[in-house]
Design a protein around this motif. Structure first.
Motif, PDB file in Angstrom:
ATOM      1  N   VAL A 148      29.691  24.937  81.927  1.00 32.37           N
ATOM      2  CA  VAL A 148      29.225  24.944  82.623  1.00 32.37           C
ATOM      3  C   VAL A 148      29.718  25.130  84.100  1.00 32.37           C
ATOM      4  O   VAL A 148      30.273  24.879  84.534  1.00 32.37           O
ATOM      5  CB  VAL A 148      27.836  24.176  82.842  1.00 32.37           C
ATOM      6  N   TRP A 149      29.249  26.628  84.606  1.00 32.65           N
ATOM      7  CA  TRP A 149      29.061  27.092  86.101  1.00 32.65           C
ATOM      8  C   TRP A 149      28.462  27.281  86.897  1.00 32.65           C
ATOM      9  O   TRP A 149      28.069  28.154  86.503  1.00 32.65           O
ATOM     10  CB  TRP A 149      30.518  28.222  86.506  1.00 32.65           C
ATOM     11  N   VAL A 162      27.131  30.189  81.533  1.00 34.33           N
ATOM     12  CA  VAL A 162      27.549  29.315  80.668  1.00 34.33           C
ATOM     13  C   VAL A 162      27.915  30.137  79.787  1.00 34.33           C
ATOM     14  O   VAL A 162      28.592  30.799  79.427  1.00 34.33           O
ATOM     15  CB  VAL A 162      26.495  28.392  79.721  1.00 34.33           C
ATOM     16  N   LEU A 187      23.750  17.165  84.141  1.00 31.14           N
ATOM     17  CA  LEU A 187      23.926  18.408  83.099  1.00 31.14           C
ATOM     18  C   LEU A 187      23.503  17.387  81.399  1.00 31.14           C
ATOM     19  O   LEU A 187      23.477  18.750  80.328  1.00 31.14           O
ATOM     20  CB  LEU A 187      25.276  17.520  82.818  1.00 31.14           C
ATOM     21  N   LEU A 201      29.102  23.726  75.626  1.00 28.65           N
ATOM     22  CA  LEU A 201      29.279  24.524  76.721  1.00 28.65           C
ATOM     23  C   LEU A 201      30.006  24.366  77.398  1.00 28.65           C
ATOM     24  O   LEU A 201      30.560  22.883  77.737  1.00 28.65           O
ATOM     25  CB  LEU A 201      27.726  24.264  76.806  1.00 28.65           C
ATOM     26  N   MET A 242      19.932  23.986  76.405  1.00 29.05           N
ATOM     27  CA  MET A 242      20.025  24.975  76.262  1.00 29.05           C
ATOM     28  C   MET A 242      20.226  24.918  74.188  1.00 29.05           C
ATOM     29  O   MET A 242      20.173  26.696  74.221  1.00 29.05           O
ATOM     30  CB  MET A 242      21.833  25.542  76.880  1.00 29.05           C
ATOM     31  N   VAL A 283      20.135  31.248  84.189  1.00 27.40           N
ATOM     32  CA  VAL A 283      20.922  31.233  83.768  1.00 27.40           C
ATOM     33  C   VAL A 283      21.420  32.170  82.895  1.00 27.40           C
ATOM     34  O   VAL A 283      21.091  33.010  81.623  1.00 27.40           O
ATOM     35  CB  VAL A 283      20.438  29.950  81.938  1.00 27.40           C
ATOM     36  N   LYS A 343      33.496  24.533  88.021  1.00 24.65           N
ATOM     37  CA  LYS A 343      32.960  24.495  86.606  1.00 24.65           C
ATOM     38  C   LYS A 343      32.285  22.906  86.760  1.00 24.65           C
ATOM     39  O   LYS A 343      32.797  22.038  88.296  1.00 24.65           O
ATOM     40  CB  LYS A 343      33.649  24.499  85.885  1.00 24.65           C
ATOM     41  N   PHE A 348      26.406  18.241  88.498  1.00 27.52           N
ATOM     42  CA  PHE A 348      24.652  18.629  87.957  1.00 27.52           C
ATOM     43  C   PHE A 348      23.634  18.609  88.616  1.00 27.52           C
ATOM     44  O   PHE A 348      22.979  19.485  89.576  1.00 27.52           O
ATOM     45  CB  PHE A 348      24.000  18.378  86.599  1.00 27.52           C
ATOM     46  N   CYS A 386      24.272  33.568  80.152  1.00 26.10           N
ATOM     47  CA  CYS A 386      25.371  33.393  78.540  1.00 26.10           C
ATOM     48  C   CYS A 386      26.456  34.474  78.243  1.00 26.10           C
ATOM     49  O   CYS A 386      25.678  35.633  78.133  1.00 26.10           O
ATOM     50  CB  CYS A 386      24.375  32.948  77.625  1.00 26.10           C
ATOM     51  N   VAL A 409      23.790  29.573  87.465  1.00 27.34           N
ATOM     52  CA  VAL A 409      24.196  29.067  86.415  1.00 27.34           C
ATOM     53  C   VAL A 409      24.540  29.774  85.519  1.00 27.34           C
ATOM     54  O   VAL A 409      24.235  30.790  84.419  1.00 27.34           O
ATOM     55  CB  VAL A 409      23.822  27.507  85.779  1.00 27.34           C
ATOM     56  N   VAL A 444      22.298  20.721  78.737  1.00 23.78           N
ATOM     57  CA  VAL A 444      23.474  20.866  76.990  1.00 23.78           C
ATOM     58  C   VAL A 444      22.368  21.134  76.038  1.00 23.78           C
ATOM     59  O   VAL A 444      21.699  22.455  75.169  1.00 23.78           O
ATOM     60  CB  VAL A 444      24.273  20.231  77.271  1.00 23.78           C
TER      61      VAL A 444
END
Length: 247
Positions: free
Chosen positions: A74-75, A110, A53, A72, A60, A20, A86, A93, A22, A108, A57
């Motif tokens: 998310v891609w 975010v 998903l 958030l 995270m 991830v 996205k 997800f 960010c 990913v 979240v």
């Protein structure tokens, strides 16, 4: 970013790694804004557990912080072309994990963004203040206290005040000078305390006084008393000066 080791509670055959990234953002917290730098995190999940998903979240939220007005975005990132798309639903997800099932790793990105349609507390207070100003609020002085009336549809519970945003504006001609903001006597009377004290004094004055003990009864009490003398001749007498005590 160096890869982290698979946690022991996930079987090696089912371990799936989510890398991830960010992006840097400004966390809009209740006590103010907080600038956050770019971050990298590793999440390990069981690829057969139906991870989605919502689970992502939640995980995270234990690693980064964001405000109540934020959420958030998310891609998913394609490892070959770096293309991003996205993800808005749990199915998106789950499909991403399924497409990376053999590689056992997914990347990913975010971003912390503002919620759609969210109204900040400050804006809410300003809108409420505007509605109060146009509601026909009037005041009528009665004696030392003041009472206020307004339209029936304006209820007291509708008023929301952000006390942390209120400040005291000093007067220029009283810089550094201590002065009373309100008259304590008038506040005391307006709150009804003065009337309560006067009522208590009136009731105390109207109560009958303590009756005097008759002389005959006083003589009987005096005859029945036992004289007690606790003086001990052997006890030493110690002088003590109150103004100059011995230390």
């Amino acid at each position: 970013m160096e890869p982290s080791e698979c946690p022991p509670w996930i079987g090696p055959g089912n371990a799936f790694r989510i890398v991830v990234k960010c992006e840097k953002y400004l966390a809009n917290l209740e006590y103010g804004d907080l600038a956050m730098a770019e971050q990298w995190h590793d999440l390990w999940v069981d690829r057969c557990s139906g991870y989605n998903l919502d689970n992502f979240v939640t995980d995270m939220a234990s690693k980064i912080i964001w405000g109540p007005s934020q959420t958030l975005a998310v891609w998913a990132v394609d490892t070959d072309s770096d293309a991003e798309w996205k993800m808005r639903k749990n199915e998106h997800f789950e499909k991403m994990i399924a497409s990376r099932f053999n590689e056992r790793v997914a990347k990913v990105v975010v971003e912390v963004v503002e919620k759609a349609g969210y109204q900040h507390q400050e804006e809410h207070v300003r809108s409420r203040a505007g509605s109060i100003g146009s509601s026909g609020l009037t005041s009528h002085g009665e004696g030392l206290g003041e009472t206020f009336t307004c339209q029936e549809h304006l209820q007291q519970e509708d008023l929301i005040v952000d006390w942390s945003a209120l400040t005291i504006i000093p007067e220029d001609d009283r810089d550094g000078e201590a002065f009373a903001i309100a008259d304590e006597e008038r506040v005391f009377e307006a709150m009804g305390f003065k009337a309560a004290d006067e009522s208590a004094e009136h009731e105390a004055a109207s109560e009958p006084a303590i009756p005097v003990i008759p002389a005959e009864l006083q003589d009987d009490m005096r005859d029945a008393s036992i004289p007690v003398d606790d003086t001990d001749p052997a006890e030493p007498v110690i002088d003590w000066d109150r103004d100059n005590p011995e230390m």
